[in-house]
Design a protein around this motif. Structure first.
Motif, PDB file in Angstrom:
ATOM      1  N   TYR A 123       0.817  -1.213   0.000  1.00 44.59           N
ATOM      2  CA  TYR A 123       0.000   0.000   0.000  1.00 44.59           C
ATOM      3  C   TYR A 123       0.852   1.266   0.000  1.00 44.59           C
ATOM      4  O   TYR A 123       0.357   2.341  -0.308  1.00 44.59           O
ATOM      5  N   TRP A 124       2.122   1.119   0.390  1.00 46.72           N
ATOM      6  CA  TRP A 124       3.019   2.283   0.458  1.00 46.72           C
ATOM      7  C   TRP A 124       4.420   1.860   0.048  1.00 46.72           C
ATOM      8  O   TRP A 124       4.917   0.823   0.504  1.00 46.72           O
ATOM      9  N   LYS A 125       5.054   2.656  -0.812  1.00 46.23           N
ATOM     10  CA  LYS A 125       6.412   2.349  -1.259  1.00 46.23           C
ATOM     11  C   LYS A 125       7.337   3.552  -1.119  1.00 46.23           C
ATOM     12  O   LYS A 125       8.473   3.523  -1.589  1.00 46.23           O
ATOM     13  N   GLY A 126       6.851   4.601  -0.468  1.00 37.34           N
ATOM     14  CA  GLY A 126       7.647   5.802  -0.309  1.00 37.34           C
ATOM     15  C   GLY A 126       8.371   5.850   1.020  1.00 37.34           C
ATOM     16  O   GLY A 126       8.411   4.869   1.770  1.00 37.34           O
ATOM     17  N   PRO A 127       8.948   7.013   1.357  1.00 35.34           N
ATOM     18  CA  PRO A 127       9.686   7.168   2.622  1.00 35.34           C
ATOM     19  C   PRO A 127       8.754   7.105   3.821  1.00 35.34           C
ATOM     20  O   PRO A 127       7.630   7.613   3.788  1.00 35.34           O
ATOM     21  N   ILE A 128       9.218   6.441   4.872  1.00 33.73           N
ATOM     22  CA  ILE A 128       8.403   6.276   6.066  1.00 33.73           C
ATOM     23  C   ILE A 128       9.277   6.392   7.304  1.00 33.73           C
ATOM     24  O   ILE A 128      10.377   5.832   7.353  1.00 33.73           O
ATOM     25  N   ILE A 129       8.831   7.154   8.268  1.00 35.68           N
ATOM     26  CA  ILE A 129       9.548   7.330   9.529  1.00 35.68           C
ATOM     27  C   ILE A 129       8.782   6.580  10.613  1.00 35.68           C
ATOM     28  O   ILE A 129       7.611   6.857  10.864  1.00 35.68           O
ATOM     29  N   ASN A 160      12.675  -4.715  -1.399  1.00 34.64           N
ATOM     30  CA  ASN A 160      13.743  -3.732  -1.221  1.00 34.64           C
ATOM     31  C   ASN A 160      13.215  -2.394  -0.675  1.00 34.64           C
ATOM     32  O   ASN A 160      13.657  -1.324  -1.075  1.00 34.64           O
ATOM     33  N   LEU A 161      12.259  -2.487   0.254  1.00 34.09           N
ATOM     34  CA  LEU A 161      11.668  -1.279   0.809  1.00 34.09           C
ATOM     35  C   LEU A 161      12.249  -0.912   2.175  1.00 34.09           C
ATOM     36  O   LEU A 161      11.901   0.124   2.732  1.00 34.09           O
ATOM     37  N   GLY A 162      13.127  -1.758   2.696  1.00 31.98           N
ATOM     38  CA  GLY A 162      13.742  -1.445   3.981  1.00 31.98           C
ATOM     39  C   GLY A 162      14.545  -0.162   3.946  1.00 31.98           C
ATOM     40  O   GLY A 162      14.659   0.543   4.958  1.00 31.98           O
ATOM     41  N   HIS A 163      15.076   0.175   2.770  1.00 32.05           N
ATOM     42  CA  HIS A 163      15.893   1.387   2.653  1.00 32.05           C
ATOM     43  C   HIS A 163      15.045   2.654   2.710  1.00 32.05           C
ATOM     44  O   HIS A 163      15.582   3.751   2.814  1.00 32.05           O
ATOM     45  N   ASN A 164      13.727   2.505   2.630  1.00 32.99           N
ATOM     46  CA  ASN A 164      12.834   3.664   2.752  1.00 32.99           C
ATOM     47  C   ASN A 164      12.506   3.994   4.206  1.00 32.99           C
ATOM     48  O   ASN A 164      11.831   4.974   4.482  1.00 32.99           O
ATOM     49  N   ILE A 165      12.953   3.138   5.116  1.00 32.80           N
ATOM     50  CA  ILE A 165      12.605   3.292   6.532  1.00 32.80           C
ATOM     51  C   ILE A 165      13.663   4.110   7.275  1.00 32.80           C
ATOM     52  O   ILE A 165      14.849   3.821   7.201  1.00 32.80           O
ATOM     53  N   LEU A 166      13.207   5.133   7.972  1.00 34.76           N
ATOM     54  CA  LEU A 166      14.031   5.829   8.959  1.00 34.76           C
ATOM     55  C   LEU A 166      13.444   5.474  10.310  1.00 34.76           C
ATOM     56  O   LEU A 166      12.285   5.788  10.595  1.00 34.76           O
ATOM     57  N   GLN A 191      22.156  -5.639   5.048  1.00 39.60           N
ATOM     58  CA  GLN A 191      23.390  -5.088   4.511  1.00 39.60           C
ATOM     59  C   GLN A 191      24.400  -4.965   5.649  1.00 39.60           C
ATOM     60  O   GLN A 191      24.051  -5.050   6.821  1.00 39.60           O
ATOM     61  N   PRO A 192      25.677  -4.761   5.331  1.00 41.12           N
ATOM     62  CA  PRO A 192      26.665  -4.520   6.387  1.00 41.12           C
ATOM     63  C   PRO A 192      26.234  -3.362   7.287  1.00 41.12           C
ATOM     64  O   PRO A 192      25.533  -2.450   6.849  1.00 41.12           O
ATOM     65  N   LYS A 193      26.643  -3.431   8.540  1.00 34.56           N
ATOM     66  CA  LYS A 193      26.170  -2.470   9.532  1.00 34.56           C
ATOM     67  C   LYS A 193      26.449  -1.025   9.152  1.00 34.56           C
ATOM     68  O   LYS A 193      25.724  -0.126   9.538  1.00 34.56           O
ATOM     69  N   GLN A 194      27.521  -0.785   8.376  1.00 35.23           N
ATOM     70  CA  GLN A 194      27.829   0.601   8.058  1.00 35.23           C
ATOM     71  C   GLN A 194      26.789   1.233   7.140  1.00 35.23           C
ATOM     72  O   GLN A 194      26.731   2.441   6.996  1.00 35.23           O
ATOM     73  N   TYR A 195      25.926   0.426   6.535  1.00 37.22           N
ATOM     74  CA  TYR A 195      24.893   0.948   5.664  1.00 37.22           C
ATOM     75  C   TYR A 195      23.561   1.131   6.375  1.00 37.22           C
ATOM     76  O   TYR A 195      22.596   1.575   5.780  1.00 37.22           O
ATOM     77  N   LYS A 196      23.506   0.762   7.625  1.00 36.30           N
ATOM     78  CA  LYS A 196      22.256   0.875   8.367  1.00 36.30           C
ATOM     79  C   LYS A 196      22.199   2.202   9.112  1.00 36.30           C
ATOM     80  O   LYS A 196      23.198   2.686   9.611  1.00 36.30           O
ATOM     81  N   ILE A 197      21.009   2.749   9.139  1.00 29.04           N
ATOM     82  CA  ILE A 197      20.804   4.012   9.848  1.00 29.04           C
ATOM     83  C   ILE A 197      19.980   3.729  11.092  1.00 29.04           C
ATOM     84  O   ILE A 197      18.832   3.326  11.000  1.00 29.04           O
ATOM     85  N   ILE A 198      20.583   3.898  12.254  1.00 30.25           N
ATOM     86  CA  ILE A 198      19.861   3.733  13.515  1.00 30.25           C
ATOM     87  C   ILE A 198      20.016   5.027  14.304  1.00 30.25           C
ATOM     88  O   ILE A 198      21.123   5.420  14.638  1.00 30.25           O
ATOM     89  N   ILE A 199      18.926   5.686  14.555  1.00 28.64           N
ATOM     90  CA  ILE A 199      18.971   6.926  15.325  1.00 28.64           C
ATOM     91  C   ILE A 199      18.414   6.656  16.708  1.00 28.64           C
ATOM     92  O   ILE A 199      17.287   6.201  16.857  1.00 28.64           O
ATOM     93  N   LYS A 200      19.229   6.876  17.708  1.00 24.06           N
ATOM     94  CA  LYS A 200      18.844   6.586  19.079  1.00 24.06           C
ATOM     95  C   LYS A 200      18.337   7.845  19.770  1.00 24.06           C
ATOM     96  O   LYS A 200      19.077   8.813  19.901  1.00 24.06           O
TER      97      LYS A 200
END
Length: 207
Positions: A123-129, A160-166, A191-200
């Motif tokens: 239902y959604w393929k765009g950016p999502i927070i 391949n929609l995981g990259h749209n997730i913040l 993907q390798p950890k350096q490509y993951k975005i985790i904001i604490k």
């Protein structure tokens, strides 16, 4: 897109001169108690903010999708009730996407759970927070039926929609375990950890 979105994390009392030229759909938490605070906050910063009410609650029987009413409709079968609740809320948000055509979606807690379903079922393929999404906690408490954790996360990964997730989550969150968000990242962005975005964020993102 991300640069524009990060403009929302300004102080509450800071004057907003120019709204961000994006339409936002806000997926509220389980009780929706903070809609009165968060929706105006987003409305001040974006050209449009829609907040479809999901009529969901832990105990309030006056809400159509409250857990007590779902339990009653499903003869107190917990996993079946949980599945119905998720599907009903998913439909509300999917219909709103068609109507309002947002550019970005925000989902917190219960809303974050529905946000993951929107991605998984196309239902959604765009950016999502997602702010402390509650999908894993809810399904492990209610039980998995036709909606399973692995199925949802695998579908997001396959498309391949995981990259749209913040994903935003506080390490000291006492309601939704922080490790649940790490599990989401592991399974949707392999993907390798350096490509993951985790904001604490230890404090509420809107304070």
């Amino acid at each position: 897109m991300i640069t524009s979105v990060f403009k929302i994390f300004k102080r509450k009392d800071e004057e907003i001169k120019d709204k961000i030229q994006l339409k936002v759909q806000f997926l509220h938490g389980l009780e929706g108690d903070l809609i009165k605070e968060k929706q105006p906050y987003l409305e001040k910063r974006f050209i449009q903010c829609s907040t479809p009410g999901m009529k969901v609650s832990r105990w309030n029987i006056f809400y159509t999708n409250s857990f007590p009413r779902c339990l009653f409709r499903n003869l107190f079968k917990i996993s079946k009730s949980g599945s119905e609740c998720l599907k009903n809320c998913l439909k509300i948000q999917a219909d709103a996407i068609l109507k309002d055509q947002p550019d970005v979606i925000f989902g917190e807690s219960w809303g974050g759970a529905i946000g993951l379903l929107l991605l998984a079922y196309g239902y959604w393929k765009g950016p999502i927070i997602l702010i402390a999404p509650a999908l894993i906690r809810f399904l492990r408490l209610a039980g998995e039926l036709d909606i399973t954790i692995d199925d949802v996360l695998n579908k997001i990964n396959e498309n391949n929609l995981g990259h749209n997730i913040l994903l935003l989550h506080g390490e000291k969150d006492s309601t939704i375990p922080y490790k649940n968000s790490l599990e989401i990242l592991e399974k949707t962005i392999p993907q390798p950890k350096q490509y993951k975005i985790i904001i604490k964020l230890v404090l509420c993102v809107f304070t």
